[in-house]
Design a protein around this motif. Structure first.
Motif, PDB file in Angstrom:
ATOM      1  N   VAL A  46       0.838  -1.206   0.000  1.00 53.22           N
ATOM      2  CA  VAL A  46       0.000   0.000   0.000  1.00 53.22           C
ATOM      3  C   VAL A  46       0.867   1.247   0.000  1.00 53.22           C
ATOM      4  O   VAL A  46       0.589   2.228  -0.709  1.00 53.22           O
ATOM      5  N   GLN A  47       1.941   1.235   0.798  1.00 51.75           N
ATOM      6  CA  GLN A  47       2.828   2.394   0.865  1.00 51.75           C
ATOM      7  C   GLN A  47       3.552   2.628  -0.459  1.00 51.75           C
ATOM      8  O   GLN A  47       3.800   3.766  -0.844  1.00 51.75           O
ATOM      9  N   LYS A  48       3.867   1.552  -1.154  1.00 50.96           N
ATOM     10  CA  LYS A  48       4.591   1.669  -2.416  1.00 50.96           C
ATOM     11  C   LYS A  48       3.713   2.211  -3.525  1.00 50.96           C
ATOM     12  O   LYS A  48       4.128   3.067  -4.310  1.00 50.96           O
ATOM     13  N   SER A  49       2.482   1.723  -3.612  1.00 43.94           N
ATOM     14  CA  SER A  49       1.586   2.126  -4.693  1.00 43.94           C
ATOM     15  C   SER A  49       0.152   1.936  -4.237  1.00 43.94           C
ATOM     16  O   SER A  49      -0.305   0.804  -4.066  1.00 43.94           O
ATOM     17  N   LEU A  50      -0.571   3.038  -4.037  1.00 45.24           N
ATOM     18  CA  LEU A  50      -1.921   2.959  -3.488  1.00 45.24           C
ATOM     19  C   LEU A  50      -2.859   2.175  -4.403  1.00 45.24           C
ATOM     20  O   LEU A  50      -3.013   2.522  -5.570  1.00 45.24           O
ATOM     21  N   PRO A  51      -3.504   1.135  -3.875  1.00 39.82           N
ATOM     22  CA  PRO A  51      -4.571   0.480  -4.630  1.00 39.82           C
ATOM     23  C   PRO A  51      -5.839   1.314  -4.505  1.00 39.82           C
ATOM     24  O   PRO A  51      -5.875   2.319  -3.788  1.00 39.82           O
ATOM     25  N   LYS A  74      -2.990   6.348   8.372  1.00 40.14           N
ATOM     26  CA  LYS A  74      -2.096   7.475   8.629  1.00 40.14           C
ATOM     27  C   LYS A  74      -1.793   8.265   7.363  1.00 40.14           C
ATOM     28  O   LYS A  74      -1.368   9.420   7.438  1.00 40.14           O
ATOM     29  N   PHE A  75      -2.002   7.642   6.190  1.00 43.66           N
ATOM     30  CA  PHE A  75      -1.621   8.358   4.970  1.00 43.66           C
ATOM     31  C   PHE A  75      -2.620   8.269   3.823  1.00 43.66           C
ATOM     32  O   PHE A  75      -2.415   8.888   2.781  1.00 43.66           O
ATOM     33  N   THR A  76      -3.718   7.532   3.986  1.00 40.70           N
ATOM     34  CA  THR A  76      -4.700   7.482   2.909  1.00 40.70           C
ATOM     35  C   THR A  76      -6.067   7.076   3.434  1.00 40.70           C
ATOM     36  O   THR A  76      -6.181   6.416   4.471  1.00 40.70           O
ATOM     37  N   GLN A  77      -7.111   7.467   2.710  1.00 40.97           N
ATOM     38  CA  GLN A  77      -8.488   7.129   3.058  1.00 40.97           C
ATOM     39  C   GLN A  77      -9.104   6.161   2.044  1.00 40.97           C
ATOM     40  O   GLN A  77     -10.328   6.111   1.908  1.00 40.97           O
ATOM     41  N   ILE A  78      -8.297   5.400   1.335  1.00 41.56           N
ATOM     42  CA  ILE A  78      -8.835   4.419   0.409  1.00 41.56           C
ATOM     43  C   ILE A  78      -9.727   3.423   1.149  1.00 41.56           C
ATOM     44  O   ILE A  78      -9.498   3.162   2.333  1.00 41.56           O
ATOM     45  N   PRO A  79     -10.753   2.870   0.499  1.00 42.34           N
ATOM     46  CA  PRO A  79     -11.643   1.924   1.183  1.00 42.34           C
ATOM     47  C   PRO A  79     -10.906   0.680   1.666  1.00 42.34           C
ATOM     48  O   PRO A  79     -10.077   0.116   0.943  1.00 42.34           O
ATOM     49  N   VAL A  80     -11.219   0.252   2.892  1.00 41.79           N
ATOM     50  CA  VAL A  80     -10.666  -0.971   3.476  1.00 41.79           C
ATOM     51  C   VAL A  80     -11.822  -1.826   3.971  1.00 41.79           C
ATOM     52  O   VAL A  80     -12.639  -1.374   4.785  1.00 41.79           O
ATOM     53  N   ILE A  81     -11.902  -3.056   3.465  1.00 38.33           N
ATOM     54  CA  ILE A  81     -12.909  -4.012   3.915  1.00 38.33           C
ATOM     55  C   ILE A  81     -12.206  -5.121   4.688  1.00 38.33           C
ATOM     56  O   ILE A  81     -11.316  -5.788   4.154  1.00 38.33           O
ATOM     57  N   ALA A 161      -2.126  14.894  -9.361  1.00 31.84           N
ATOM     58  CA  ALA A 161      -3.074  13.938  -8.779  1.00 31.84           C
ATOM     59  C   ALA A 161      -2.675  12.510  -9.119  1.00 31.84           C
ATOM     60  O   ALA A 161      -2.753  11.611  -8.272  1.00 31.84           O
ATOM     61  N   GLU A 162      -2.230  12.279 -10.337  1.00 33.75           N
ATOM     62  CA  GLU A 162      -1.790  10.944 -10.736  1.00 33.75           C
ATOM     63  C   GLU A 162      -0.566  10.507  -9.927  1.00 33.75           C
ATOM     64  O   GLU A 162      -0.491   9.379  -9.443  1.00 33.75           O
ATOM     65  N   LEU A 163       0.383  11.412  -9.765  1.00 37.51           N
ATOM     66  CA  LEU A 163       1.610  11.091  -9.030  1.00 37.51           C
ATOM     67  C   LEU A 163       1.334  10.855  -7.547  1.00 37.51           C
ATOM     68  O   LEU A 163       1.822   9.886  -6.955  1.00 37.51           O
ATOM     69  N   ILE A 164       0.536  11.718  -6.935  1.00 39.84           N
ATOM     70  CA  ILE A 164       0.238  11.590  -5.513  1.00 39.84           C
ATOM     71  C   ILE A 164      -0.553  10.309  -5.234  1.00 39.84           C
ATOM     72  O   ILE A 164      -0.347   9.648  -4.208  1.00 39.84           O
ATOM     73  N   SER A 165      -1.443   9.946  -6.144  1.00 45.64           N
ATOM     74  CA  SER A 165      -2.291   8.774  -5.937  1.00 45.64           C
ATOM     75  C   SER A 165      -1.515   7.470  -5.965  1.00 45.64           C
ATOM     76  O   SER A 165      -2.017   6.435  -5.521  1.00 45.64           O
ATOM     77  N   HIS A 166      -0.289   7.514  -6.479  1.00 44.79           N
ATOM     78  CA  HIS A 166       0.536   6.299  -6.572  1.00 44.79           C
ATOM     79  C   HIS A 166       1.955   6.617  -6.089  1.00 44.79           C
ATOM     80  O   HIS A 166       2.894   6.659  -6.879  1.00 44.79           O
ATOM     81  N   PRO A 167       2.116   6.891  -4.779  1.00 43.51           N
ATOM     82  CA  PRO A 167       3.427   7.277  -4.265  1.00 43.51           C
ATOM     83  C   PRO A 167       4.482   6.221  -4.538  1.00 43.51           C
ATOM     84  O   PRO A 167       4.215   5.021  -4.455  1.00 43.51           O
ATOM     85  N   LEU A 225       6.472  10.141  -0.586  1.00 43.54           N
ATOM     86  CA  LEU A 225       5.913  10.648   0.660  1.00 43.54           C
ATOM     87  C   LEU A 225       7.019  11.133   1.588  1.00 43.54           C
ATOM     88  O   LEU A 225       8.053  10.483   1.701  1.00 43.54           O
ATOM     89  N   PRO A 226       6.837  12.266   2.256  1.00 47.13           N
ATOM     90  CA  PRO A 226       7.803  12.682   3.275  1.00 47.13           C
ATOM     91  C   PRO A 226       7.973  11.579   4.309  1.00 47.13           C
ATOM     92  O   PRO A 226       7.001  10.913   4.681  1.00 47.13           O
ATOM     93  N   PRO A 227       9.201  11.335   4.799  1.00 44.56           N
ATOM     94  CA  PRO A 227       9.470  10.237   5.722  1.00 44.56           C
ATOM     95  C   PRO A 227       8.558  10.193   6.935  1.00 44.56           C
ATOM     96  O   PRO A 227       8.134   9.138   7.370  1.00 44.56           O
ATOM     97  N   SER A 228       8.212  11.335   7.497  1.00 48.46           N
ATOM     98  CA  SER A 228       7.408  11.364   8.708  1.00 48.46           C
ATOM     99  C   SER A 228       6.008  10.857   8.495  1.00 48.46           C
ATOM    100  O   SER A 228       5.326  10.488   9.432  1.00 48.46           O
ATOM    101  N   SER A 229       5.535  10.832   7.225  1.00 45.30           N
ATOM    102  CA  SER A 229       4.166  10.416   6.947  1.00 45.30           C
ATOM    103  C   SER A 229       4.067   8.987   6.467  1.00 45.30           C
ATOM    104  O   SER A 229       2.995   8.462   6.305  1.00 45.30           O
ATOM    105  N   SER A 230       5.194   8.329   6.216  1.00 49.60           N
ATOM    106  CA  SER A 230       5.154   6.979   5.679  1.00 49.60           C
ATOM    107  C   SER A 230       5.691   5.952   6.652  1.00 49.60           C
ATOM    108  O   SER A 230       5.934   4.827   6.328  1.00 49.60           O
ATOM    109  N   THR A 231       5.920   6.383   7.899  1.00 51.73           N
ATOM    110  CA  THR A 231       6.428   5.454   8.924  1.00 51.73           C
ATOM    111  C   THR A 231       5.359   5.177   9.933  1.00 51.73           C
ATOM    112  O   THR A 231       4.371   5.856  10.016  1.00 51.73           O
TER     113      THR A 231
END
Length: 231
Positions: A46-51, A74-81, A161-167, A225-231
């Motif tokens: 998920v951290q590598k590339s947002l589904p 901590k870094f995305t609001q994508i749906p989680v089931i 938007a394309e770049l941010i959506s797939h860090p 992603l800035p380091p503080s937001s991906s840990t």
């Protein structure tokens, strides 16, 4: 029939038979699917590339589903089931309290899971997507950083938007050209470079350090992603 080919489902499930069964049903419905079989690998994916959506088992090796969901939020609001064989009410509530959008109890119908996923994907479409302090507001076609809108042109909005959506995913210049193609017919690599340069300046006015947009020599660009937001 709706084309779901650009939507990617990540299945984090250690039962290989269940994961394979779910993958078969989602692929048949037109989605791209990736499998991970432990919590740490799932979170790293998920951290590598947002589904577009995560199916997350509650009981996983190395890192349980609750912990994975907390980290994802901590870094995305994508749906989680959440997928769970533990039907106690506390588990259901706990899963939702940490940010899960829904839960499905095992044994389940794969068709029901696909149907639930489609509902959440539709609900998520057009809503704000968060990544490392950046907010993509699809309906408004704008990107905010810490609540402040970046002064982006329509083409710059689509590219960022394309770049941010797939860090961390490296995008070729050709792919970015295709993103920009809607508004500009006479474009080339230098045009993309110019857009990226302008986007960098606008990000740096809000976030001087660290650098978020990186050039990949001979290929294109990636958003990190800035380091503080991906840990």
């Amino acid at each position: 029939m709706t084309d779901n080919s650009l939507q990617r489902i990540l299945i984090i499930e250690d039962d290989l038979k269940i994961a394979a069964l779910l993958q078969d049903y989602f692929v048949a419905s037109g989605y791209q699917v990736e499998q991970q079989h432990d919590g740490r690998s799932g979170l790293a994916s998920v951290q590598k590339s947002l589904p577009d959506l995560v199916l997350l088992d509650l009981m996983l090796p190395l890192m349980d589903g609750i912990s994975v969901c907390k980290e994802i939020r901590k870094f995305t609001q994508i749906p989680v089931i959440m997928l769970t064989a533990r039907v106690e009410e506390v588990d259901r509530l706990l899963g939702l309290e940490v940010g899960a959008d829904d839960y499905v109890c095992k044994p389940f119908s794969p068709r029901e899971v696909v149907a639930r996923a489609k509902i959440h994907l539709r609900r998520h479409s057009g809503k704000t997507t968060q990544a490392s302090g950046f907010f993509i507001e699809t309906a408004e076609q704008r990107i905010l950083f810490e609540g402040n809108a970046l002064p982006l042109t329509p083409v710059e909005y689509r590219l960022l938007a394309e770049l941010i959506s797939h860090p961390n995913r490296v995008f070729s210049r050709q792919h970015l050209l295709d993103i920009a193609h809607e508004d500009q017919r006479d474009i080339n690599d230098r045009t993309i470079d110019s857009h990226i340069k302008n986007i960098r300046k606008k990000i740096q006015s809000k976030l001087p350090e660290p650098e978020c947009l990186h050039s990949v020599y001979g290929v294109g660009y990636r958003f990190e992603l800035p380091p503080s937001s991906s840990t």
